[in-house]
Design an enzyme around this catalytic site. Structure first.
Site, PDB file in Angstrom:
ATOM      1  N   ASN A 276       0.865  -1.183   0.000  1.00 40.66           N
ATOM      2  CA  ASN A 276       0.000   0.000   0.000  1.00 40.66           C
ATOM      3  C   ASN A 276       0.902   1.233   0.000  1.00 40.66           C
ATOM      4  O   ASN A 276       1.427   1.621   1.036  1.00 40.66           O
ATOM      5  CB  ASN A 276      -0.894  -0.027   1.250  1.00 40.66           C
ATOM      6  CG  ASN A 276      -1.780   1.196   1.350  1.00 40.66           C
ATOM      7  OD1 ASN A 276      -1.853   2.007   0.420  1.00 40.66           O
ATOM      8  ND2 ASN A 276      -2.447   1.346   2.490  1.00 40.66           N
TER       9      ASN A 276
ATOM     10  N   LYS B 110       0.071   4.231  -0.415  1.00 41.97           N
ATOM     11  CA  LYS B 110      -0.602   5.444   0.078  1.00 41.97           C
ATOM     12  C   LYS B 110      -0.305   6.603  -0.865  1.00 41.97           C
ATOM     13  O   LYS B 110      -0.257   6.417  -2.070  1.00 41.97           O
ATOM     14  CB  LYS B 110      -0.207   5.718   1.537  1.00 41.97           C
ATOM     15  CG  LYS B 110      -0.394   4.473   2.409  1.00 41.97           C
ATOM     16  CD  LYS B 110      -0.261   4.724   3.873  1.00 41.97           C
ATOM     17  CE  LYS B 110      -0.460   3.421   4.633  1.00 41.97           C
ATOM     18  NZ  LYS B 110      -0.474   3.574   6.066  1.00 41.97           N
TER      19      LYS B 110
ATOM     20  N   HIS C 299      -9.842   1.191   3.974  1.00 43.71           N
ATOM     21  CA  HIS C 299      -8.638   1.401   4.789  1.00 43.71           C
ATOM     22  C   HIS C 299      -8.976   2.362   5.931  1.00 43.71           C
ATOM     23  O   HIS C 299      -9.754   3.294   5.743  1.00 43.71           O
ATOM     24  CB  HIS C 299      -7.505   1.961   3.924  1.00 43.71           C
ATOM     25  CG  HIS C 299      -6.194   1.942   4.650  1.00 43.71           C
ATOM     26  ND1 HIS C 299      -5.869   2.889   5.589  1.00 43.71           N
ATOM     27  CD2 HIS C 299      -5.157   1.072   4.597  1.00 43.71           C
ATOM     28  CE1 HIS C 299      -4.669   2.596   6.084  1.00 43.71           C
ATOM     29  NE2 HIS C 299      -4.213   1.500   5.499  1.00 43.71           N
TER      30      HIS C 299
ATOM     31  N   GLU D 237      -7.473   4.739   7.133  1.00 47.97           N
ATOM     32  CA  GLU D 237      -7.196   6.151   6.840  1.00 47.97           C
ATOM     33  C   GLU D 237      -8.332   6.779   6.035  1.00 47.97           C
ATOM     34  O   GLU D 237      -8.445   7.999   5.971  1.00 47.97           O
ATOM     35  CB  GLU D 237      -5.851   6.276   6.106  1.00 47.97           C
ATOM     36  CG  GLU D 237      -4.696   6.032   7.068  1.00 47.97           C
ATOM     37  CD  GLU D 237      -3.407   5.577   6.417  1.00 47.97           C
ATOM     38  OE1 GLU D 237      -3.290   5.659   5.176  1.00 47.97           O
ATOM     39  OE2 GLU D 237      -2.513   5.122   7.151  1.00 47.97           O
TER      40      GLU D 237
ATOM     41  N   GLU E 283      -6.051  -4.984  10.155  1.00 51.76           N
ATOM     42  CA  GLU E 283      -5.089  -3.920  10.417  1.00 51.76           C
ATOM     43  C   GLU E 283      -5.481  -3.161  11.681  1.00 51.76           C
ATOM     44  O   GLU E 283      -6.248  -2.188  11.617  1.00 51.76           O
ATOM     45  CB  GLU E 283      -5.063  -2.927   9.244  1.00 51.76           C
ATOM     46  CG  GLU E 283      -4.581  -3.513   7.940  1.00 51.76           C
ATOM     47  CD  GLU E 283      -3.912  -2.440   7.091  1.00 51.76           C
ATOM     48  OE1 GLU E 283      -2.734  -2.614   6.758  1.00 51.76           O
ATOM     49  OE2 GLU E 283      -4.553  -1.431   6.792  1.00 51.76           O
TER      50      GLU E 283
ATOM     51  N   GLY F 117       1.739   2.235  10.972  1.00 52.70           N
ATOM     52  CA  GLY F 117       2.704   3.332  10.919  1.00 52.70           C
ATOM     53  C   GLY F 117       3.347   3.653  12.259  1.00 52.70           C
ATOM     54  O   GLY F 117       4.012   4.673  12.399  1.00 52.70           O
TER      55      GLY F 117
ATOM     56  N   SER G  65       2.756  -2.021  10.547  1.00 54.42           N
ATOM     57  CA  SER G  65       4.186  -2.056  10.890  1.00 54.42           C
ATOM     58  C   SER G  65       4.861  -3.385  10.543  1.00 54.42           C
ATOM     59  O   SER G  65       5.753  -3.843  11.261  1.00 54.42           O
ATOM     60  CB  SER G  65       4.398  -1.707  12.374  1.00 54.42           C
ATOM     61  OG  SER G  65       3.921  -0.403  12.637  1.00 54.42           O
TER      62      SER G  65
HETATM   63  P1  PGA Z   1       2.351   0.394   7.718  1.00 54.87           P
HETATM   64  O1  PGA Z   1       0.941   0.636   7.005  1.00 54.87           O
HETATM   65  O2  PGA Z   1       2.934  -0.879   7.152  1.00 54.87           O
HETATM   66  O3  PGA Z   1       3.173   1.602   7.352  1.00 54.87           O
HETATM   67  O4  PGA Z   1       2.099   0.286   9.178  1.00 54.87           O
HETATM   68  C1  PGA Z   1       0.074  -0.437   6.721  1.00 54.87           C
HETATM   69  C2  PGA Z   1      -1.197   0.084   6.132  1.00 54.87           C
HETATM   70  O5  PGA Z   1      -1.644   1.186   6.487  1.00 54.87           O
HETATM   71  O6  PGA Z   1      -1.803  -0.578   5.286  1.00 54.87           O
END
Ligand code: PGA
Length: 260
Positions: free
Chosen positions: A9, A11, A95, A97, A169, A175, A216
């Protein structure tokens, strides 16, 4: 045996043509030679057509990060399912976000409409689910996940459910550099996601969809996640943006899996 899947991803990164092409040319050959895990890159919309060209004869697949449920209409700034189906095979939906208040405010109902539209357009939805830190600390993880998965998959039949990919997730792990422990993620997936699917659709259907862990994940911890029987792969954010991603995929593919 469910096939391992590593989804990147990106982003809102690497969305400029030159940056995306440079990165993909750098990893394409090495990733393409790795057997045992399917790899999907989910870049910004802007570079999907270009990357489709570069990856045409490669084993690496593409995915989008979102879409609208409508085919067309007065939806300024949106992209519909059939606009994507010629460009990519997967689409990330729901997601955290995008669910977040003050961001896109996506509701469970909107995500459900998107899941139906994606399947109708021949896309494979990667449906994201996860609890906040407060919900976790309040002992609500199971209830939150069951509510999210029940809403996201409402109205699907067993075959359609089997076609979806779910991504667990936990929001507090995204993150943060502090992932869930593999044992905890495996237990949550088993209890709240496959447990829900078994209850709603039956045991056989519950074993079908691939379930990823996200939050992460990096090259240092991927093997521990892949070693878990209920975890079929990972949704990777930050660690998918540098060449170390190749090593992450290699380790994921090399981990002996015990899933049925
Ligand atoms: P990350 O993000 O690996 O940076 O924690 C995962 C995600 O948001 O899909």
């Amino acid at each position: 045996m469910r096939r391992a899947l590593i989804a990147a991803n990106w982003k809102m990164h690497l969305g400029r043509r030159d940056d995306a092409l440079r990165f993909v040319r750098r990893i394409r050959h090495s990733v393409g030679q790795i057997e045992g895990a399917e790899v999907v890159l989910c870049p910004p919309f802007t570079v999907l057509p270009e990357l489709g060209e570069v990856l045409r004869r490669s084993a690496i697949a593409l995915g989008a990060q979102n879409m609208h449920w409508s085919e067309s209409g007065a939806f300024t700034g949106e992209i519909g399912p059939s606009m994507l189906s010629g460009l990519c095979r997967y689409v990330i939906l729901g997601h955290s976000e995008r669910r977040a208040t003050g961001s896109a405010d996506e509701s469970d109902e909107a995500i459900n409409r998107k899941v139906h539209s994606a399947l109708g357009a021949g896309l494979v939805p990667i449906v994201c689910l996860g609890e906040t830190r407060t919900q976790r600390e309040g002992g609500e993880t199971d209830a939150v996940l069951r509510r999210q998965v029940s809403a996201a998959l409402a109205g699907l039949d067993g075959a359609e459910v089997g076609h979806c990919v779910l991504a667990y997730e936990p929001i507090w792990a995204i993150g943060s550099g502090r992932p869930a422990t593999p044992v905890e993620a495996n237990r949550t997936i088993s209890l709240s996601l496959r447990g829900f699917l078994a209850h709603r659709f039956g045991e056989a259907v519950a074993r079908e969809p691939r379930v990823l862990y996200g939050g992460s994940v990096d090259a240092g911890n991927i093997e521990a996640f892949m070693g878990m029987p209920e975890i079929d792969g990972a949704l990777v954010g930050g660690a998918s943006l540098d060449p170390g991603f190749v090593e992450l995929v290699r380790r994921a593919a090399g981990t002996r899996r015990t899933a049925d």
